[in-house]
Motif scaffolding. Sequence first.
Motif, PDB file in Angstrom:
ATOM      1  N   VAL A  25       1.233  -1.340  -0.468  1.00 42.86           N
ATOM      2  CA  VAL A  25       0.006  -0.120  -0.024  1.00 42.86           C
ATOM      3  C   VAL A  25       1.109   1.064  -0.110  1.00 42.86           C
ATOM      4  CG1 VAL A  25      -1.593   1.020   1.141  1.00 42.86           C
ATOM      5  CG2 VAL A  25      -1.503  -1.266   1.593  1.00 42.86           C
ATOM      6  N   PRO A  28       5.953   2.917  -3.595  1.00 44.91           N
ATOM      7  CA  PRO A  28       5.677   2.329  -4.978  1.00 44.91           C
ATOM      8  C   PRO A  28       5.931   1.021  -5.498  1.00 44.91           C
ATOM      9  CG  PRO A  28       7.543   4.420  -4.280  1.00 44.91           C
ATOM     10  CD  PRO A  28       6.901   3.504  -2.921  1.00 44.91           C
ATOM     11  N   SER A 103       7.807  16.253   5.007  1.00 48.17           N
ATOM     12  CA  SER A 103       9.317  16.072   4.657  1.00 48.17           C
ATOM     13  C   SER A 103      10.113  15.395   4.992  1.00 48.17           C
ATOM     14  CB  SER A 103       9.833  17.572   4.338  1.00 48.17           C
ATOM     15  OG  SER A 103      11.364  17.516   4.022  1.00 48.17           O
ATOM     16  N   ILE A 107      11.258  11.540   3.472  1.00 46.61           N
ATOM     17  CA  ILE A 107      13.016  10.683   2.832  1.00 46.61           C
ATOM     18  C   ILE A 107      13.281  10.352   4.034  1.00 46.61           C
ATOM     19  CG2 ILE A 107      15.034  12.070   3.356  1.00 46.61           C
ATOM     20  CD1 ILE A 107      13.480  13.766   1.192  1.00 46.61           C
TER      21      ILE A 107
ATOM     22  N   LEU B  18      21.574  -4.791 -10.040  1.00 48.93           N
ATOM     23  CA  LEU B  18      20.291  -4.234  -9.796  1.00 48.93           C
ATOM     24  C   LEU B  18      18.890  -4.986 -10.347  1.00 48.93           C
ATOM     25  CD1 LEU B  18      20.828  -0.253 -10.453  1.00 48.93           C
ATOM     26  CD2 LEU B  18      20.374  -0.911  -8.763  1.00 48.93           C
ATOM     27  N   SER B  19      18.074  -5.515  -9.914  1.00 47.87           N
ATOM     28  CA  SER B  19      17.175  -5.770 -10.605  1.00 47.87           C
ATOM     29  C   SER B  19      16.611  -5.420 -11.660  1.00 47.87           C
ATOM     30  CB  SER B  19      15.884  -5.768  -9.122  1.00 47.87           C
ATOM     31  OG  SER B  19      15.221  -4.301  -8.595  1.00 47.87           O
ATOM     32  N   PRO B  20      15.934  -5.635 -12.354  1.00 49.18           N
ATOM     33  CA  PRO B  20      15.860  -5.220 -13.889  1.00 49.18           C
ATOM     34  C   PRO B  20      14.955  -4.384 -14.240  1.00 49.18           C
ATOM     35  CG  PRO B  20      14.721  -7.684 -13.823  1.00 49.18           C
ATOM     36  CD  PRO B  20      15.156  -7.906 -12.247  1.00 49.18           C
ATOM     37  N   GLN B  21      13.985  -3.407 -13.254  1.00 51.92           N
ATOM     38  CA  GLN B  21      13.329  -2.634 -13.430  1.00 51.92           C
ATOM     39  C   GLN B  21      13.344  -2.228 -14.396  1.00 51.92           C
ATOM     40  OE1 GLN B  21      12.231  -4.297 -10.967  1.00 51.92           O
ATOM     41  NE2 GLN B  21      10.578  -4.600 -11.199  1.00 51.92           N
ATOM     42  N   SER B  34       5.247   6.513 -10.690  1.00 56.08           N
ATOM     43  CA  SER B  34       4.633   6.619  -8.645  1.00 56.08           C
ATOM     44  C   SER B  34       6.881   7.111  -8.998  1.00 56.08           C
ATOM     45  CB  SER B  34       5.117   5.386  -8.606  1.00 56.08           C
ATOM     46  OG  SER B  34       5.791   4.951  -7.339  1.00 56.08           O
ATOM     47  N   ILE B  35       8.138   6.835 -10.057  1.00 56.88           N
ATOM     48  CA  ILE B  35       8.939   7.567  -9.406  1.00 56.88           C
ATOM     49  C   ILE B  35       9.026   9.097  -9.248  1.00 56.88           C
ATOM     50  CG2 ILE B  35      11.376   7.555 -10.756  1.00 56.88           C
ATOM     51  CD1 ILE B  35      10.474   4.629 -11.694  1.00 56.88           C
ATOM     52  N   ARG B  38       8.566  10.127  -6.312  1.00 60.25           N
ATOM     53  CA  ARG B  38       9.471   9.971  -5.203  1.00 60.25           C
ATOM     54  C   ARG B  38      10.491  11.394  -5.530  1.00 60.25           C
ATOM     55  NH1 ARG B  38      11.442   4.981  -2.389  1.00 60.25           N
ATOM     56  NH2 ARG B  38       9.816   5.185  -0.982  1.00 60.25           N
ATOM     57  N   GLY B  41       9.159  14.643  -5.126  1.00 60.89           N
ATOM     58  CA  GLY B  41       8.923  14.808  -2.993  1.00 60.89           C
ATOM     59  C   GLY B  41      10.393  15.039  -2.281  1.00 60.89           C
ATOM     60  N   ILE B  42      11.532  14.704  -3.338  1.00 64.97           N
ATOM     61  CA  ILE B  42      12.437  14.729  -2.757  1.00 64.97           C
ATOM     62  C   ILE B  42      12.819  15.856  -3.203  1.00 64.97           C
ATOM     63  CG2 ILE B  42      14.967  13.629  -3.179  1.00 64.97           C
ATOM     64  CD1 ILE B  42      13.850  10.895  -3.657  1.00 64.97           C
ATOM     65  N   SER B  45      11.554  18.298  -1.209  1.00 66.93           N
ATOM     66  CA  SER B  45      12.246  18.328   0.334  1.00 66.93           C
ATOM     67  C   SER B  45      13.303  19.380   0.429  1.00 66.93           C
ATOM     68  CB  SER B  45      12.222  17.768   0.665  1.00 66.93           C
ATOM     69  OG  SER B  45      11.511  16.464   0.994  1.00 66.93           O
ATOM     70  N   HIS B  93       3.121  16.115  -7.494  1.00 64.37           N
ATOM     71  CA  HIS B  93       3.571  15.938  -6.026  1.00 64.37           C
ATOM     72  C   HIS B  93       1.759  16.328  -5.139  1.00 64.37           C
ATOM     73  CE1 HIS B  93       5.527  14.032  -3.025  1.00 64.37           C
ATOM     74  NE2 HIS B  93       4.881  14.727  -1.818  1.00 64.37           N
ATOM     75  N   THR B  94       1.734  17.226  -5.187  1.00 66.35           N
ATOM     76  CA  THR B  94       0.121  17.242  -4.429  1.00 66.35           C
ATOM     77  C   THR B  94      -1.381  16.458  -5.525  1.00 66.35           C
ATOM     78  OG1 THR B  94       0.729  20.311  -4.096  1.00 66.35           O
ATOM     79  CG2 THR B  94      -1.760  18.788  -3.610  1.00 66.35           C
ATOM     80  N   ILE B  98      -2.530  13.365  -3.457  1.00 66.91           N
ATOM     81  CA  ILE B  98      -4.134  12.930  -2.960  1.00 66.91           C
ATOM     82  C   ILE B  98      -4.476  11.546  -3.954  1.00 66.91           C
ATOM     83  CG2 ILE B  98      -6.731  13.816  -3.714  1.00 66.91           C
ATOM     84  CD1 ILE B  98      -5.090  16.462  -3.956  1.00 66.91           C
ATOM     85  N   LEU B 101      -3.256   8.518  -1.240  1.00 62.19           N
ATOM     86  CA  LEU B 101      -4.390   8.770  -0.437  1.00 62.19           C
ATOM     87  C   LEU B 101      -5.520   8.082  -0.685  1.00 62.19           C
ATOM     88  CD1 LEU B 101      -4.267  12.219   0.996  1.00 62.19           C
ATOM     89  CD2 LEU B 101      -3.413  10.584   1.990  1.00 62.19           C
ATOM     90  N   ASP B 104      -4.711   4.632  -0.623  1.00 62.20           N
ATOM     91  CA  ASP B 104      -4.990   3.981   0.481  1.00 62.20           C
ATOM     92  C   ASP B 104      -5.941   3.521   1.502  1.00 62.20           C
ATOM     93  OD1 ASP B 104      -2.087   6.269   2.033  1.00 62.20           O
ATOM     94  OD2 ASP B 104      -2.225   3.950   1.029  1.00 62.20           O
TER      95      ASP B 104
END
Lengths: 158, 135
Positions: A25, A28, A103, A107, B18-21, B34-35, B38, B41-42, B45, B93-94, B98, B101, B104
């Motif tokens: 869940v 990613p 944040s 991280i 590495l795994s083959p993704q 998804s990447i 992330r 987000g990084i 931040s 990111h916003t 959502i 969420l 989730d």
Amino acid sequence: MATLWRLSALCGSREGRALFLRTPVVRPALVSAFLQDRPAQGWCGTQHIHLSPSHCSGSKAASLHWTGERVVSVLLLGLIPAAYLNPCSAMDYSLVATLTLHSHWGIGQVVTDYVHGDAVQKAAKTGLLVLSAFTFAGLCYFNYHDVGICKAVEALTF
Amino acid sequence: MAALLLRHVGRHCLRARLSPQLCIRNWSLPMAMSICHRGTGIALSAGVSLFGLSALLVPGSFESHLEFVKSLCLGPALIHTAKFALVFPLMYHTWNGIRHLMWDLGKGLTISQLHQSGVAVLVLTVLSSVGLAAM
């Protein structure tokens, strides 16, 4: 907390495996698949991510942390339009607190996913804590001694 | 061209064990988004931390720095582009947040819903970024 994960995983205990319940869940898709493809690391729990919750007591701390993350995310989502409609000092500080916590936890998840090894992960988490603390301090300083977040964003619309 | 790029990435994957993704031929939209979630987000931040730390370490007030930028008399196109570049990762990111969420809550988890919500997030991101950058 990361040590607890590793210990549980190596012992193959149910509590350890339950911690991975949140992987599908929360993580990613890329990282979930990544974890599934690395079985030979002593992480005996990673393959079994579809256990039913009723069989495992699970760690309350991990579950609460997950819930806390969602609560803070929703709070931050609500604060942004609220700050636009009602800019004030209280809004500035609430925004700073929520933003730095979101944040920090975000991280933290990245560190948990990509930093392997007990000592290295602990060091990374400590470094992150220091960075978050300084960020929070800096933003509070900005709110107190300078114009504040709400006014600053407003000033950017030039 | 894309095949050459993938082959190069594939070689790197195999060498780094590495795994083959990254080596598989067909990337999917949910995976890429998804990447990016992330990544944004990084980046965000890092930006917030930079802002907080510079408030402590760099001399001069926010107003003085803003006046300096205004005194450079940069063209409106450049300013608009800079604002767009700042606001785009935040909006992505916003909106994707959502979407996360919603997942989730257990909603929208079928593959077709995944793709639909993904496209919706991308459209909303572009529109809101353009709108905010114009302000």
